[in-house]
Design an enzyme around this catalytic site. Structure first.
Site, mmCIF file in Angstrom:
data_model
loop_
_atom_site.group_PDB
_atom_site.id
_atom_site.type_symbol
_atom_site.label_atom_id
_atom_site.label_comp_id
_atom_site.label_asym_id
_atom_site.label_seq_id
_atom_site.Cartn_x
_atom_site.Cartn_y
_atom_site.Cartn_z
ATOM 1 N N ARG A 1 -47.674 -69.676 -80.711
ATOM 2 C CA ARG A 1 -46.762 -68.962 -81.610
ATOM 3 C C ARG A 1 -45.501 -68.603 -80.853
ATOM 4 O O ARG A 1 -45.385 -68.862 -79.654
ATOM 5 C CB ARG A 1 -47.427 -67.686 -82.117
ATOM 6 C CG ARG A 1 -47.933 -66.794 -80.976
ATOM 7 C CD ARG A 1 -48.432 -65.457 -81.434
ATOM 8 N NE ARG A 1 -49.189 -64.735 -80.426
ATOM 9 C CZ ARG A 1 -48.667 -64.050 -79.417
ATOM 10 N NH1 ARG A 1 -47.356 -64.006 -79.271
ATOM 11 N NH2 ARG A 1 -49.434 -63.405 -78.556
ATOM 12 N N GLU B 1 -49.488 -69.746 -70.439
ATOM 13 C CA GLU B 1 -49.546 -68.641 -69.487
ATOM 14 C C GLU B 1 -50.368 -69.027 -68.260
ATOM 15 O O GLU B 1 -51.436 -69.626 -68.380
ATOM 16 C CB GLU B 1 -50.150 -67.400 -70.162
ATOM 17 C CG GLU B 1 -49.332 -66.926 -71.364
ATOM 18 C CD GLU B 1 -49.779 -65.565 -71.870
ATOM 19 O OE1 GLU B 1 -50.862 -65.107 -71.466
ATOM 20 O OE2 GLU B 1 -49.047 -64.972 -72.676
#
Length: 712
Positions: A322, A304
């Site tokens: 994940r 991110e």
């Protein structure tokens, strides 16, 4: 093991092997025959679907609140965990996997999916963890440690303090050095939990305490350790889906823009990101691959970034080790099944596609958008909601419209967990087409029984700024007036509501509503009184009278009377109803239009009805006649503030006898692990605080009572 060529991806049988060895060693394959899905809801169903397609026997888990859930029933083998927090009991879950001879475990997202100790425990017990190596997870899971690694790898990071000095005074001093505004977030953070924006020094300590309390509740011990970072005033949230195998290969499956958020949580994600030049796009991909390779990553992950709209610069924020909630967006634009990729990579196979092949697919497949359907009330500050899905109608799905859901009609969305009901994902040849498809699909979504964000999402899809791609994390606040613009309920809605209720009432039943006017048995005029419950209605609370006269078979006249306005008359309406005890569908031909309507009466509240008409939802209340209220001794509770949802009282912000103004904080509550401040709806004096800190309350429970004369 040889690589899988793209043209064989869907036809070739899945190699049923997984690996537990370190990624730095040649992959050692181990046959797999069974999988434990250590999660709940839609992601458990999603994983189960791919696993069964690949011939893997699955076992699911459920807690007491989830005993009758869809994911508990999707597999022939399901194990109960008891209390609501059972999904966090890693030691027990590993024991159950061993006890039942289950060889592999998929953690989904949330709960234990980013718990490196849990991943390590699985490895130690010989259970294949379908995810990254425990060490890579630990490196990226610690937000401070991950930023050190990224800085060394040459990935740009946001200026801030990521150290061990955690005293309030020390953190405040670091915030002053960085300069306000700053962002507080937990080193174990994710999903917006334990995150606070601090605009000025005076509110720092209060926000720090609040962030720590929420982080501790969400992530457990260690969650209260905070990072302090420079807050970028106009940030975009852009993330890159990466995938790495055990052979040293790593690819980016495009980027996703997740800037449209509330409470620091995403509600809409899209790929490719709008208004992003190709140089920046490819640079983001390259930095994301660098980040993954820097920690020896294997499997699916999301890197991110914060992108500064004012400068065009971007900075590493964190890596989610994940599968992401929004992974279907990337699947739509790349034509892949990322859960299948997880199994293949864990088996020791090479990545199914090269970076060049992925880029080509993205160029061919257009754009995709995902909307999260939440149980919440956007018009009241996005406060969470819970309850039974009394009525649920979903859009038709096809190759370009997909729904990942964990609930069906009749299920209960509990306050014990996140309130996401479903994810709606659409694809179009370009972004504009995808947005139009999304709005059309949302118009076909009908939910009754709890509040949702569906109407808000429709407005979002119609927002000129969103259509133009002018997005940032403060988008909702920036365009609040437009997104929450007042609406006017059309008279046809009231007419259809009256006709629907009339059709559902049996002639023999004694009803307080729709009473006959006149004394002749041939009289067929009925009168209804409605009150608007729509918080965006510019006349919210308005009482509207509707009279309906049946002139023949399915032939009616209707009249709508609003205070201070001339009556609106509709003559010779041809209406064909199909009704049941709680639902009515009718098609009515008005003078110049044909209108299809669905009317739902809430079985828990006969006076509340929901109307779906022209792709919009309207909620009304049937106002009981004065004689009926008097006969039953009904009295509305006034001068009080009630709990908007099942909750726990965290703090009373006022004392009995205090004088408050409209908007002042009264009580801080917690529901679905989110803190919400209940504010005063009026000026007045506090007469009584009905609950103390720590009390648990049902929805509708009175929390604060005002002195009656203070409300006048």
């Amino acid at each position: 093991m040889r690589s899988i060529k793209p043209r064989h991806l869907r036809r070739r049988p899945f190699t049923r092997y997984l690996s537990t060895t370190s990624p730095i060693q040649p992959p050692h394959v181990t046959p797999i025959t069974s999988l434990l899905i250590a999660n709940r809801g839609e992601i458990a169903l999603r994983i189960n679907k791919t696993a069964e397609r690949l011939g893997i026997k699955t076992t699911t888990l459920y807690t007491d609140p989830d005993a009758t859930s869809q994911h508990a029933a999707c597999s022939k083998h399901s194990i109960g965990l008891g209390a609501a927090n059972g999904y966090l009991d890693g030691e027990r879950i590993v024991r159950l996997a061993k006890q039942h001879g289950i060889q592999a475990l998929h953690p989904g997202y949330g709960f234990l999916s980013e718990n490196s100790a849990f991943a390590k425990k699985c490895e130690e017990e010989g259970i294949v963890f379908v995810g990254p190596p425990a060490q890579a997870m630990a490196d990226m899971g610690d937000k401070a440690r991950s930023k050190e690694i990224m800085t060394k790898a040459g990935v740009p990071c946001v200026p801030g303090y990521h150290g061990s000095e955690q005293g309030e005074a020390e953190l405040l001093n670091y915030a002053k050095e960085i300069q306000f505004p700053v962002l507080l977030k937990s080193v174990k953070g994710g999903g917006g939990k334990g995150m606070r924006i601090v605009m000025e020094e005076g509110e720092f300590l209060q926000q720090l305490k609040s962030a720590r309390a929420e982080a501790r509740a969400s992530f457990g011990e260690g969650g209260e350790v905070m990072l302090v970072e420079k807050y970028i005033v106009r940030p975009r949230h852009v993330e890159v889906q990466v995938f790495a195998d055990k052979h040293g290969n790593c690819v980016a499956l495009g980027e996703r823009d997740c800037s449209v958020q509330r409470r620091h949580q995403k509600i809409l994600e899209e790929s490719p990101a709008p208004d992003l030049d190709d140089v920046t796009r490819l640079d983001l991909w390259e930095k994301a691959r660098t980040a993954a390779l820097a920690v020896g990553y294997v499997g699916a992950g999301t890197v991110e970034f914060i992108l500064d709209k004012d400068t065009g610069d971007f900075y590493f924020m964190e890596m989610n080790t994940r599968l992401q909630v929004e992974h279907p967006v990337s699947e739509m634009v790349t034509g892949t099944d990322l859960v299948e990729w997880q199994f293949r990579v864990a088996a020791g196979e090479r990545l199914p596609l090269t970076q060049k092949e992925i880029l080509q697919r993205i160029e061919e497949r257009g754009a995709a958008i995902e909307a999260r359907i939440y149980a919440e009330n956007p018009e009241k500050g996005f406060i969470p909601d819970s309850g039974k899905l009394v009525h649920l109608k979903t859009p038709k799905t096809n190759e370009d419209v997909r729904i990942d859901a964990g609930f069906v009609e009749g299920d209960t969305v509990t306050e014990a967990y996140d309130g996401m009901i479903a994810k709606l994902i659409v694809r179009g040849r370009d972004r504009e087409t995808a947005i139009r498809k999304m709005e059309l699909a949302l118009r076909d979504y009908e939910v009754v029984g709890l509040s949702t964000n569906i109407e808000f999402l429709k407005r979002l899809c119609r927002s000129p700024a969103f259509i133009e791609g002018d997005v940032e994390t403060g988008f909702i606040e920036k365009w609040k007036e437009e997104l929450f613009d007042p609406v006017v309920i059309k008279p046809e809605v009231y007419v259809q509501a009256a006709l629907g209720i009339l059709a559902s009432q049996s002639a023999e039943a004694v009803q307080p509503h729709g009473e006959s006017l006149g004394f002749s048995s041939s009289s067929s005029e009925r009168k209804f009184t409605f009150k608007s419950l729509d918080p965006l209605d510019q006349k919210e609370g308005e009482v509207v009278d509707v009279s309906v006269t049946q002139k023949g078979n399915n032939l009616f006249d209707a009249q709508v009377i609003r205070k201070g306005e001339d009556a609106q008359v509709f003559e010779n309406l041809v209406s064909s109803p199909v009704s049941s005890s709680e639902k009515a569908s009718l098609v009515t031909f008005f003078p110049h239009t044909r209108i299809e309507t669905t009317i739902i009466q809430d079985p828990n509240n006969d006076n509340k009805i929901t109307i779906f008409q022209h792709g919009a939802k309207t909620e009304l209340s049937l106002v009981s006649p004065t004689w009926y209220e008097k006969a039953l001794g009904l009295k509305e509770v006034a001068a009080s503030v009630a709990a908007p949802m099942p909750c726990k009282i965290l703090k009373n912000e006022v004392k009995e006898g205090d004088r408050v103004t409209r908007g002042a904080p009264l009580v801080v509550i917690e529901s679905m692990k989110m803190e919400t401040v209940i504010r005063s709806p009026q000026d007045g004096v506090i007469k009584k605080l009905a609950h103390k800190e720590g009390d648990k309350c049902k929805a509708g429970t009175v929390l604060v009572v005002f002195e009656e004369d203070s409300t006048e």
